[in-house]
Design a protein around this motif. Structure first.
Motif, PDB file in Angstrom:
ATOM      1  N   GLU A 167       0.835  -1.214   0.000  1.00  0.00           N
ATOM      2  CA  GLU A 167       0.000   0.000   0.000  1.00  0.00           C
ATOM      3  C   GLU A 167       0.864   1.256   0.000  1.00  0.00           C
ATOM      4  N   LEU A 168       0.339   2.317  -0.625  1.00  0.00           N
ATOM      5  CA  LEU A 168       0.990   3.622  -0.548  1.00  0.00           C
ATOM      6  C   LEU A 168       0.879   4.155   0.874  1.00  0.00           C
ATOM      7  N   VAL A 169       1.958   4.752   1.369  1.00  0.00           N
ATOM      8  CA  VAL A 169       1.948   5.308   2.713  1.00  0.00           C
ATOM      9  C   VAL A 169       1.641   6.794   2.600  1.00  0.00           C
ATOM     10  N   ASP A 170       0.754   7.291   3.459  1.00  0.00           N
ATOM     11  CA  ASP A 170       0.468   8.718   3.456  1.00  0.00           C
ATOM     12  C   ASP A 170       1.443   9.420   4.398  1.00  0.00           C
ATOM     13  N   LEU A 171       2.476  10.029   3.811  1.00  0.00           N
ATOM     14  CA  LEU A 171       3.536  10.616   4.640  1.00  0.00           C
ATOM     15  C   LEU A 171       3.050  11.824   5.437  1.00  0.00           C
ATOM     16  N   SER A 172       1.974  12.480   4.975  1.00  0.00           N
ATOM     17  CA  SER A 172       1.524  13.687   5.674  1.00  0.00           C
ATOM     18  C   SER A 172       1.008  13.356   7.075  1.00  0.00           C
ATOM     19  N   THR A 173       0.625  12.103   7.279  1.00  0.00           N
ATOM     20  CA  THR A 173       0.149  11.719   8.606  1.00  0.00           C
ATOM     21  C   THR A 173       1.270  11.091   9.445  1.00  0.00           C
ATOM     22  N   ASP A 174       2.459  11.016   8.867  1.00  0.00           N
ATOM     23  CA  ASP A 174       3.554  10.365   9.588  1.00  0.00           C
ATOM     24  C   ASP A 174       4.861  11.142   9.399  1.00  0.00           C
ATOM     25  N   PRO A 175       4.954  12.304  10.067  1.00  0.00           N
ATOM     26  CA  PRO A 175       6.142  13.151   9.878  1.00  0.00           C
ATOM     27  C   PRO A 175       7.446  12.449  10.261  1.00  0.00           C
ATOM     28  N   ALA A 176       7.383  11.547  11.199  1.00  0.00           N
ATOM     29  CA  ALA A 176       8.618  10.858  11.615  1.00  0.00           C
ATOM     30  C   ALA A 176       9.138   9.996  10.472  1.00  0.00           C
ATOM     31  N   LEU A 177       8.208   9.280   9.837  1.00  0.00           N
ATOM     32  CA  LEU A 177       8.618   8.447   8.709  1.00  0.00           C
ATOM     33  C   LEU A 177       9.086   9.330   7.548  1.00  0.00           C
ATOM     34  N   SER A 178       8.374  10.431   7.335  1.00  0.00           N
ATOM     35  CA  SER A 178       8.744  11.354   6.267  1.00  0.00           C
ATOM     36  C   SER A 178      10.183  11.840   6.450  1.00  0.00           C
ATOM     37  N   ALA A 179      10.547  12.152   7.678  1.00  0.00           N
ATOM     38  CA  ALA A 179      11.920  12.602   7.953  1.00  0.00           C
ATOM     39  C   ALA A 179      12.916  11.482   7.679  1.00  0.00           C
ATOM     40  N   LYS A 180      12.525  10.272   8.038  1.00  0.00           N
ATOM     41  CA  LYS A 180      13.414   9.117   7.785  1.00  0.00           C
ATOM     42  C   LYS A 180      13.630   8.903   6.294  1.00  0.00           C
ATOM     43  N   VAL A 181      12.528   9.018   5.555  1.00  0.00           N
ATOM     44  CA  VAL A 181      12.636   8.825   4.101  1.00  0.00           C
ATOM     45  C   VAL A 181      13.610   9.840   3.510  1.00  0.00           C
ATOM     46  N   ASP A 182      13.508  11.096   3.971  1.00  0.00           N
ATOM     47  CA  ASP A 182      14.435  12.122   3.478  1.00  0.00           C
ATOM     48  C   ASP A 182      15.877  11.772   3.818  1.00  0.00           C
ATOM     49  N   LYS A 183      16.061  11.260   5.006  1.00  0.00           N
ATOM     50  CA  LYS A 183      17.419  10.897   5.440  1.00  0.00           C
ATOM     51  C   LYS A 183      17.953   9.739   4.585  1.00  0.00           C
ATOM     52  N   TRP A 184      17.087   8.750   4.337  1.00  0.00           N
ATOM     53  CA  TRP A 184      17.511   7.615   3.493  1.00  0.00           C
ATOM     54  C   TRP A 184      17.837   8.076   2.085  1.00  0.00           C
ATOM     55  N   GLN A 185      16.960   8.988   1.568  1.00  0.00           N
ATOM     56  CA  GLN A 185      17.187   9.481   0.203  1.00  0.00           C
ATOM     57  C   GLN A 185      18.538  10.195   0.117  1.00  0.00           C
ATOM     58  N   ASP A 186      18.865  10.993   1.138  1.00  0.00           N
ATOM     59  CA  ASP A 186      20.160  11.680   1.144  1.00  0.00           C
ATOM     60  C   ASP A 186      21.297  10.667   1.117  1.00  0.00           C
ATOM     61  N   ALA A 187      21.139   9.589   1.875  1.00  0.00           N
ATOM     62  CA  ALA A 187      22.193   8.567   1.938  1.00  0.00           C
ATOM     63  C   ALA A 187      22.365   7.895   0.572  1.00  0.00           C
ATOM     64  N   VAL A 188      21.238   7.637  -0.080  1.00  0.00           N
ATOM     65  CA  VAL A 188      21.267   7.012  -1.408  1.00  0.00           C
ATOM     66  C   VAL A 188      21.954   7.941  -2.411  1.00  0.00           C
ATOM     67  N   ASN A 189      21.535   9.218  -2.395  1.00  0.00           N
ATOM     68  CA  ASN A 189      22.123  10.189  -3.328  1.00  0.00           C
ATOM     69  C   ASN A 189      23.630  10.316  -3.105  1.00  0.00           C
ATOM     70  N   GLN A 190      24.009  10.338  -1.844  1.00  0.00           N
ATOM     71  CA  GLN A 190      25.424  10.513  -1.532  1.00  0.00           C
ATOM     72  C   GLN A 190      26.255   9.320  -2.011  1.00  0.00           C
ATOM     73  N   LYS A 191      25.711   8.135  -1.780  1.00  0.00           N
ATOM     74  CA  LYS A 191      26.430   6.923  -2.167  1.00  0.00           C
ATOM     75  C   LYS A 191      26.662   6.883  -3.682  1.00  0.00           C
ATOM     76  N   LEU A 192      25.603   7.209  -4.437  1.00  0.00           N
ATOM     77  CA  LEU A 192      25.724   7.211  -5.898  1.00  0.00           C
ATOM     78  C   LEU A 192      26.669   8.319  -6.361  1.00  0.00           C
ATOM     79  N   GLN A 193      26.584   9.452  -5.679  1.00  0.00           N
ATOM     80  CA  GLN A 193      27.398  10.593  -6.080  1.00  0.00           C
ATOM     81  C   GLN A 193      28.878  10.347  -5.802  1.00  0.00           C
TER      82      GLN A 193
END
Ligand code: GP9
Ligand code: MN
Length: 441
Positions: free
Chosen positions: A381-407
């Motif tokens: 299922e799609l997760v509604d991030l607007s109702t879960d700010p903690a998860l939203s912050a985690k996703v941003d952190k993971w995305q940064d880690a992914v971008n950094q690794k590729l970069q």
């Protein structure tokens, strides 16, 4: 350049995952045989079509007591397909976001890759076996930069009859059986890679190569989908023959055999036709389902190894440190951005080449609005991030880690940074030392 390299070294030192002592050196001094299963996806494992297993031999290997198998292992290639998979496995760095690293930079860049590391640290002889012409993906240049001692390309194989080859090279069974005479002469321990090719798009196996075990392909609307099962079935049977040869020759007893699928065979546009065979309704098929099919097999088989199905999340970028640690070689000083799958500190954030990623609980895919969609792996299922700010912050952190690794990886490759950094005790590879000219035929 100084600061670029400093950043890279800082990154690899911060992300280094030390080996698990239970596994470190488990395969010390063993031959290492890498088997590249062309276009082979994880969903084939254990699957039945018309009541019959598609890949009975690989299924038995997957469940063998001496095989460590992974069921959450993803391909991470971009447009470079096979060559990207090879890049990751040999160098511990990604292919490029566009095009193929092999053909653009691989012909001139400095590498600290598996053949050279194993050769220098533990006296391994290295060889690649592949039934296509040596210039495909510029392999004959790239392998020299990697320090491969031998490259047995199409010119080394005698079977040049009209029906010995298909579009991308010799049929696997012919290539594998004729490789034996070369493999047996390699000084041991060896690091040998076999790149199969018969299970390649458009997956149309000639009549004479079809099995006589009663296997019949499925009957979907798409002939490419149907044919995929037939060529996969052929690949399975060629693996059975090859393992039998390894056992008969005695090589099996002192070898660690690593098998992996390089990337998808069926593309996203074909997946809706595949869906019913996997128990899905074609109309419900979505991008989450597509991303799930980026799973490919990864298996490590060795006599005496304690096997089992491992659910760790990982991908092709993680293979090199895993293998080197099993071989008892320290990786701390090498510039590799993946982490040992067997390490307690292995990172389970799997970065796809397009910056999408998967974690053990979520799959994060860019959407057409410039944002990303987050799916719950368990429910789909799609997760509604607007109702879960903690998860939203985690996703941003993971995305940064992914971008950094590729970069970090892209910086090393684009700026050819390894020419400025030689790990202690490693000798830069001199490609001029190698010649793959066939003087035999
Ligand atoms: C050809 C082969 C295919 O030599 O390795 O490469 P791919 O099309 O899968 O990238
Ligand atoms: Mn491929």
């Amino acid at each position: 350049v100084g600061t670029d390299m400093d950043n890279v070294l800082q990154y690899t030192s911060d992300h280094y995952a030390s080996p698990d002592p239970t596994y470190f050196g488990k395969a010390k001094g063993k031959n290492i045989i890498i088997i590249h299963l062309e276009s082979f996806q994880q969903f084939l494992m254990g699957m039945k079509v018309n009541g019959q297993e598609v890949t009975p031999f690989l299924n038995s290997l997957y469940n063998d007591k001496n095989t460590m198998s992974y069921d959450n292992f993803y391909h991470e290639v971009g447009q470079g397909k096979t060559s990207d998979a090879e890049t990751m496995l040999e160098s511990g760095l990604y292919g490029l976001p566009e095009g193929s690293f092999f053909t653009s930079l691989g012909t001139s860049n400095t590498f600290q890759a598996a053949p050279a590391i194993l050769g220098q640290k533990d006296g391994y002889t290295s060889a690649v076996f592949h039934g296509n012409i040596g210039s495909f993906w510029s392999r004959n240049d790239v392998y020299k930069n990697m320090g491969y001692n031998y490259f047995f390309d199409e010119s080394y194989f005698n079977q040049k009859t009209d029906n010995a080859s298909m579009e991308y090279g010799m049929k696997d069974k012919l290539m594998l059986s004729e490789s034996a005479k070369y493999l047996e002469q390699l000084q041991q321990p060896f690091y040998a890679k076999f790149i199969t090719v018969t299970n390649h798009y458009p997956f149309s196996l000639p009549e004479e190569d079809m099995s006589n075990d009663g296997f019949t392909k499925p009957d979907t609307n798409d002939n490419v989908v149907n044919g995929y099962f037939e060529t996969a079935h052929y690949l399975d049977s060629s693996m059975q023959e090859f393992f039998q040869y390894l056992k008969d020759s005695g090589l099996y007893d002192n070898s660690m055999i690593v098998l992996y699928g390089d990337h998808y065979g069926l593309s996203n546009s074909q997946n809706p036709d595949l869906a019913p065979l996997l128990g899905y309704n074609a109309d419900d098929w979505n991008n989450f389902n597509n991303s799930q099919l980026q799973r490919v097999p990864f298996m490590i088989h060795m006599k005496g190894l304690k096997g089992g199905v491992n659910h760790t999340y990982g991908g092709e970028i993680d293979v090199l440190p895993t293998i080197l640690h099993l071989a008892g070689i320290n990786t701390k000083q090498y510039i590799q951005v993946g982490t040992d799958l067997l390490s307690k500190s292995h990172s389970q954030i799997v970065a796809f080449r397009n910056k999408n990623f998967v974690t053990p609980n979520y799959t994060v895919l860019k959407n057409s609005n410039g944002g990303h969609d987050v799916y719950n792996n368990r429910t789909g299922e799609l997760v509604d991030l607007s109702t879960d700010p903690a998860l939203s912050a985690k996703v941003d952190k993971w995305q940064d880690a992914v971008n950094q690794k590729l970069q970090i990886s892209d910086t090393v490759n684009n700026k050819n940074l390894l020419r400025f950094y030689t790990p202690t005790g490693f000798m830069p590879v001199d490609p001029k030392q190698y010649s793959y000219q066939n003087q035999i035929n």
